[in-house]
Design a protein around this motif. Sequence first.
Motif, PDB file in Angstrom:
ATOM      1  N   THR A 360      15.349 -33.363  37.032  1.00  0.00           N
ATOM      2  CA  THR A 360      14.762 -34.501  37.749  1.00  0.00           C
ATOM      3  C   THR A 360      13.446 -34.169  38.449  1.00  0.00           C
ATOM      4  N   SER A 361      13.127 -32.897  38.606  1.00  0.00           N
ATOM      5  CA  SER A 361      11.902 -32.547  39.339  1.00  0.00           C
ATOM      6  C   SER A 361      11.001 -31.577  38.579  1.00  0.00           C
ATOM      7  N   ASP A 362      11.243 -31.402  37.294  1.00  0.00           N
ATOM      8  CA  ASP A 362      10.435 -30.478  36.501  1.00  0.00           C
ATOM      9  C   ASP A 362       9.208 -31.160  35.916  1.00  0.00           C
ATOM     10  N   SER A 363       8.209 -30.359  35.580  1.00  0.00           N
ATOM     11  CA  SER A 363       7.056 -30.870  34.843  1.00  0.00           C
ATOM     12  C   SER A 363       7.482 -31.159  33.412  1.00  0.00           C
ATOM     13  N   LEU A 364       6.603 -31.811  32.646  1.00  0.00           N
ATOM     14  CA  LEU A 364       6.931 -32.100  31.257  1.00  0.00           C
ATOM     15  C   LEU A 364       7.139 -30.816  30.467  1.00  0.00           C
ATOM     16  N   ARG A 368      10.667 -29.486  28.688  1.00  0.00           N
ATOM     17  CA  ARG A 368      10.801 -29.093  27.279  1.00  0.00           C
ATOM     18  C   ARG A 368      11.429 -27.703  27.156  1.00  0.00           C
ATOM     19  N   GLU A 369      10.997 -26.775  28.004  1.00  0.00           N
ATOM     20  CA  GLU A 369      11.531 -25.410  27.941  1.00  0.00           C
ATOM     21  C   GLU A 369      13.029 -25.381  28.271  1.00  0.00           C
ATOM     22  N   LYS A 370      13.416 -26.136  29.303  1.00  0.00           N
ATOM     23  CA  LYS A 370      14.831 -26.164  29.683  1.00  0.00           C
ATOM     24  C   LYS A 370      15.689 -26.805  28.602  1.00  0.00           C
ATOM     25  N   MET A 371      15.138 -27.831  27.943  1.00  0.00           N
ATOM     26  CA  MET A 371      15.895 -28.462  26.871  1.00  0.00           C
ATOM     27  C   MET A 371      16.090 -27.505  25.696  1.00  0.00           C
ATOM     28  N   GLU A 372      15.080 -26.692  25.406  1.00  0.00           N
ATOM     29  CA  GLU A 372      15.207 -25.685  24.338  1.00  0.00           C
ATOM     30  C   GLU A 372      16.344 -24.718  24.661  1.00  0.00           C
ATOM     31  N   ARG A 373      16.385 -24.270  25.918  1.00  0.00           N
ATOM     32  CA  ARG A 373      17.431 -23.313  26.311  1.00  0.00           C
ATOM     33  C   ARG A 373      18.810 -23.963  26.294  1.00  0.00           C
ATOM     34  N   TYR A 374      18.884 -25.199  26.778  1.00  0.00           N
ATOM     35  CA  TYR A 374      20.190 -25.868  26.848  1.00  0.00           C
ATOM     36  C   TYR A 374      20.747 -26.111  25.448  1.00  0.00           C
ATOM     37  N   CYS A 375      19.898 -26.627  24.556  1.00  0.00           N
ATOM     38  CA  CYS A 375      20.386 -26.956  23.214  1.00  0.00           C
ATOM     39  C   CYS A 375      20.752 -25.703  22.412  1.00  0.00           C
ATOM     40  N   LEU A 408      10.107 -41.339  26.387  1.00  0.00           N
ATOM     41  CA  LEU A 408       9.080 -41.449  27.424  1.00  0.00           C
ATOM     42  C   LEU A 408       7.708 -41.001  26.929  1.00  0.00           C
ATOM     43  N   THR A 409       7.661 -39.997  26.076  1.00  0.00           N
ATOM     44  CA  THR A 409       6.362 -39.471  25.637  1.00  0.00           C
ATOM     45  C   THR A 409       5.890 -40.118  24.334  1.00  0.00           C
ATOM     46  N   ASP A 410       6.704 -40.035  23.283  1.00  0.00           N
ATOM     47  CA  ASP A 410       6.320 -40.641  22.006  1.00  0.00           C
ATOM     48  C   ASP A 410       6.394 -42.166  22.057  1.00  0.00           C
ATOM     49  N   GLY A 411       7.372 -42.690  22.805  1.00  0.00           N
ATOM     50  CA  GLY A 411       7.544 -44.137  22.866  1.00  0.00           C
ATOM     51  C   GLY A 411       6.653 -44.812  23.884  1.00  0.00           C
ATOM     52  N   TYR A 412       6.859 -44.486  25.168  1.00  0.00           N
ATOM     53  CA  TYR A 412       6.138 -45.160  26.251  1.00  0.00           C
ATOM     54  C   TYR A 412       4.797 -44.512  26.589  1.00  0.00           C
ATOM     55  N   LYS A 413       4.463 -43.406  25.938  1.00  0.00           N
ATOM     56  CA  LYS A 413       3.155 -42.757  26.056  1.00  0.00           C
ATOM     57  C   LYS A 413       2.903 -42.087  27.407  1.00  0.00           C
ATOM     58  N   PHE A 414       3.947 -41.566  28.040  1.00  0.00           N
ATOM     59  CA  PHE A 414       3.726 -40.735  29.220  1.00  0.00           C
ATOM     60  C   PHE A 414       3.190 -39.377  28.762  1.00  0.00           C
ATOM     61  N   THR A 415       2.274 -38.831  29.547  1.00  0.00           N
ATOM     62  CA  THR A 415       1.657 -37.548  29.217  1.00  0.00           C
ATOM     63  C   THR A 415       2.033 -36.510  30.269  1.00  0.00           C
ATOM     64  N   SER A 416       1.499 -35.302  30.099  1.00  0.00           N
ATOM     65  CA  SER A 416       1.763 -34.249  31.091  1.00  0.00           C
ATOM     66  C   SER A 416       1.286 -34.675  32.465  1.00  0.00           C
ATOM     67  N   GLU A 417       0.181 -35.450  32.516  1.00  0.00           N
ATOM     68  CA  GLU A 417      -0.358 -35.894  33.808  1.00  0.00           C
ATOM     69  C   GLU A 417       0.488 -37.027  34.399  1.00  0.00           C
ATOM     70  N   THR A 418       0.852 -38.009  33.583  1.00  0.00           N
ATOM     71  CA  THR A 418       1.594 -39.159  34.122  1.00  0.00           C
ATOM     72  C   THR A 418       3.085 -38.887  34.265  1.00  0.00           C
TER      73      THR A 418
END
Length: 495
Positions: A360-364, A368-375, A408-418
């Motif tokens: 809930t408080s990580d950067s984009l 991504r890194e945490k999801m790689e480790r979790y999966c 959020l990223t591919d669909g709604y177009k959120f970026t690393s900044e937003t």
Amino acid sequence: MAEQREMKEKNPWHSAVVILITVLGITAIVALVTTAVLQNKPLLQKYKYGIVLDAGSSHTAVYIYEWPAEKENDTGRVHQKHICKVLGPGISSYSHSPELAGESLRTCMKQAERFVPIRRHRETPLYLGATAGMRLLSMENQNVCDQVLGSVEKVLRSTPFSYQGARIISGQEEGAFGWITINYLDDRLKQGSGTTGALDLGGASTQITFATNQEGMGESAENTVTFRLYGNDYILYTHSFLCYGKDQALKKTLAQQAQVGNSSVLDPCFNEGYSVDRNYSSVYSSPCIMAGKPLETGYSFTHIGKGDASQCQQAIRRIFTNPGCNFSRCSFNGVYQPPIQGPFGAFSAFYFVMNFLNLTSDSLEGTREKMERYCSTPWHQIKQQHPGVKEKYLAEYCFSGNYILSLLTDGYKFTSETWSTITFIKKISGSDAGWTLGYMLNLTNMIPAEAPDSPPLPHAGYVTLLLFISLVIFVIFLFSVKSLWPRCTTQTQII
């Protein structure tokens, strides 16, 4: 000299009058102060109540709201008093036994009777709003959908509350009411300042809603909603993607991988070591799956986890169709979306999934890194780390986390900044974020279109001014009495 003293002793009336007037003046001041204190004394608070049932695709929840009775249409703050989660699936799951849909609500409605005072039962409005699960059922079989709603209505009419109706709300309404809820609870509507966008993710649909300017909204009028709240005008962009809720997106992703008709499916969105037999009908029975079941296939297949987050996101991206954009800019599936503006609150499944994964408080990039480790964590370790979670739900977190990332990223177009503008929230000021509070506020006209009139002075200022004026009057009165003293004495001497 002796004669004057004698006459004063014979005519002592002026001393009694002065004393009496002084006592009366002091008494009046004390009364004035006492009145002001009593006026400000807090009164025993009386409350009114409202009940909204959120009939979602995966479950139903009963929300009880409470607000000060004397401030209903002014400044009274509505807050959530209680929530009861109905046991069992959502009402749309009772398509084969519609009468059970209503019966499933009885326990929570009995609980509501205890949380709302008996004297308020008959005046408490009761609403049911059904969302994407029932939208899908109406597409599949309108007659069964009507039977389910009829079963629900029968039970709700039997309660002691003021039943106001049960209906399927549109995706646009769901998005707009969610936006109202989070901005109302965050007190942004009265301030008239910047607002917070709303991101909602359910089992069968997802919504994005945010305030934008007039420019560019003419491109897609069906995605535009306007409100006038507390004297401020709001133009909202809102869109609901049916079939892109978490559960339906999982089915769409799995269906694409199972189209070849093999006896097993190696799925990168599930942890390595995960294996379960599934029926093809459980995947392809949804109206959201446009492609039919493979012709050359058996009754079931073995669903095997591979545990690769990057490959999982590639599989997820394939369910976002790209028919081309006929507007200046689009989100996905050719749907118009203006540029992302302002902060966003992401709730419902957005929060529950990201909170479970501690994202809930990580950067984009960190997400991504945490999801790689979790999966990539083996399934047996995942089960050891979370022994209290049902395996059905636990198995889906690798998919769900990656789906939220891709949506959020591919669909709604959120970026690393937003990405940093998104706050994953469950509650605001003690109330759940979601569409139900906004729905009730709208139907009961609890939010005035215009800001309520306010007195020229605040109450404390009024009391202070009243005391000051009273003191001035008293001082003037004393000087008046004092100025009469010599006259009284002189007249007595002449007599």
